[in-house]
Scaffold this active site. Structure first.
Site, PDB file in Angstrom:
ATOM      1  N   HIS A 115       0.815  -1.221   0.000  1.00 10.75           N
ATOM      2  CA  HIS A 115       0.000   0.000   0.000  1.00 10.75           C
ATOM      3  C   HIS A 115       0.847   1.269   0.000  1.00 10.75           C
ATOM      4  CE1 HIS A 115       0.427  -0.212   4.512  1.00 10.75           C
ATOM      5  NE2 HIS A 115       0.435   1.101   4.377  1.00 10.75           N
ATOM      6  N   ASP A 145       0.440  -7.632   1.454  1.00 10.20           N
ATOM      7  CA  ASP A 145       0.791  -6.218   1.618  1.00 10.20           C
ATOM      8  C   ASP A 145       2.304  -6.025   1.643  1.00 10.20           C
ATOM      9  OD1 ASP A 145       0.276  -3.509   1.823  1.00 10.20           O
ATOM     10  OD2 ASP A 145       0.232  -3.520   4.007  1.00 10.20           O
ATOM     11  N   SER A 229       4.631   2.619   7.944  1.00  4.91           N
ATOM     12  CA  SER A 229       4.342   1.438   7.142  1.00  4.91           C
ATOM     13  C   SER A 229       5.547   1.047   6.293  1.00  4.91           C
ATOM     14  CB  SER A 229       3.147   1.702   6.221  1.00  4.91           C
ATOM     15  OG  SER A 229       1.974   1.885   6.963  1.00  4.91           O
TER      16      SER A 229
END
Length: 382
Positions: A115, A145, A229
């Site tokens: 993402h 992911d 992230s």
């Protein structure tokens, strides 16, 4: 004169009584100790407590270990800018983090989240010393992911040591390194503990608000904020045990973040680096959950028995695929695969991606026009 003698006599008795009392206590302790030792029981009558100084020494050692772990890993954590084409040309769409895990000749490789790099027109990596380098996307996997980038290794000095999540225990120290809220806070470090293992978080890939997959994660209370992230979750040995991925952001929720365990990430990273994608078993059908279709339609159009409340409906079959070769048809309802219940599309995918392999033969239990039947299908790779 007599009074003086009485006083001295009383003092003598008091001293004697005290002496006999002390002697009696010593004898009692001796007898108790002897009995316990005779019974094979050891006792320790030392009642001293750990000193505050000892606690401070232990705390100092832990802090030193944290600092050392950060020093060993910090240079391998980078910033990643997602640049997209907009109305006014190329614009920065977001910033995340990544971990340099390999250096091979003129190339270096970085793992991050899918993402973080999704739909990017260009990708830029910001190294720990501020150097900016253009990055190439090697591959990306929405289900886990994860994504892998490639950059020129000229400015890369350190490579992270990828650990294992097998030895991770709840309660052990966890250190998150990344770039929360953008590069202004690059290289930020937060410390907490491992709060939970083997957590499964539902993932919606196509935006239909229905879970398509469940990602296995490590739960931690080390602060993971937007921009973290793709960064590193590190143990006290300086090993990366997870790739930071997400947090629960609700008003009444605090300190619940998640990282993808390295044991889950390593095979995906290898596939993305070498092949650009993850090879998984493939059937060649589009599906819809039985639970999403009104019961009246199931009975009227599919003639599905009323007691069949779970499974997946075949919405389409692609030509030249294993499903076409096995003569699967539109509106078939799959309820089992190799005698395992198929409750939903997600449960079917989990079986295919974790317990089956391309080239294997699987047996499906299918309802066609209300009648159960067995279908044999040979999986290919996608």
């Amino acid at each position: 004169m007599l009074d003086d003698e009485n006083k001295q006599s009383k003092k003598h008795y008091k001293r004697s009584g005290l002496a006999y009392g002390v002697l009696g206590a010593i004898i009692a302790v001796f007898l108790i100790t002897t009995v316990f030792q005779w019974k094979g029981i050891s006792i320790d009558i030392n009642t001293s407590k750990p000193t505050a100084q000892a606690d401070e020494v232990q705390l100092g050692k832990t802090q030193e270990a944290v600092t050392q772990a950060v020093n060993e890993t910090a240079q391998t954590v980078v910033g990643i800018s997602n640049i997209k084409e907009g109305p006014r040309g190329l614009q920065k769409a977001g910033t995340g983090s990544g971990v340099i895990y390999k250096k091979d000749g003129n190339q270096a490789y970085i793992v991050t989240n899918h993402h973080v790099v999704a739909n990017a027109s260009q990708l830029e990596v910001i190294l720990s010393d501020g150097t900016k380098v253009e990055a190439q996307l090697k591959g990306s996997d929405p289900l886990t992911d994860l994504a892998v980038l490639q950059i020129d290794s000229e400015h890369v000095k350190e490579v992270a040591e990828l650990g294992s999540a097998k030895d991770v225990e709840v309660g052990q120290t966890a250190i998150a390194i990344g770039n929360p809220l953008g590069m202004e806070f690059a290289g930020s470090v937060t410390k907490g503990i491992v709060s939970g293992l083997n957590r499964n978080i539902p993932v919606d890939i196509n935006g239909d608000r229905q879970p398509d997959w469940q990602t296995e994660v490590i739960q931690t209370d080390a602060a993971i904020n937007p921009g973290n992230s793709g960064g590193a979750l590190v143990n006290l040995q300086g090993e990366v045990i997870g790739i930071n991925s997400m947090k629960i952001a609700k008003e009444k929720v605090e300190g619940i973040g998640f990282a993808i365990p390295m044991d889950v990430a390593k095979p995906v990273i290898k596939d993305l680096e070498n092949q650009g994608s993850v090879e998984r078993p493939y059937m060649g059908i589009s599906l819809q959950d039985v639970s999403q279709v009104p019961g009246s339609i199931l009975e009227r159009k599919l003639n599905l028995p009323s007691d069949v409340k779970q499974g997946v409906i075949v919405a389409g079959v692609a030509q030249g695929t294993p499903a076409a070769d096995a003569n699967l048809q539109k509106y078939d309802v799959i309820t089992k695969i190799d005698d395992k219940q198929v409750k939903s599309l997600m449960s079917l995918r989990q079986y295919l991606y974790t317990e089956a392999e391309a080239g294997e033969q699987v047996e499906l239990t299918v309802y066609r026009n209300g009648e159960p039947m067995k279908v044999s299908l040979e999986l290919s790779s996608q």
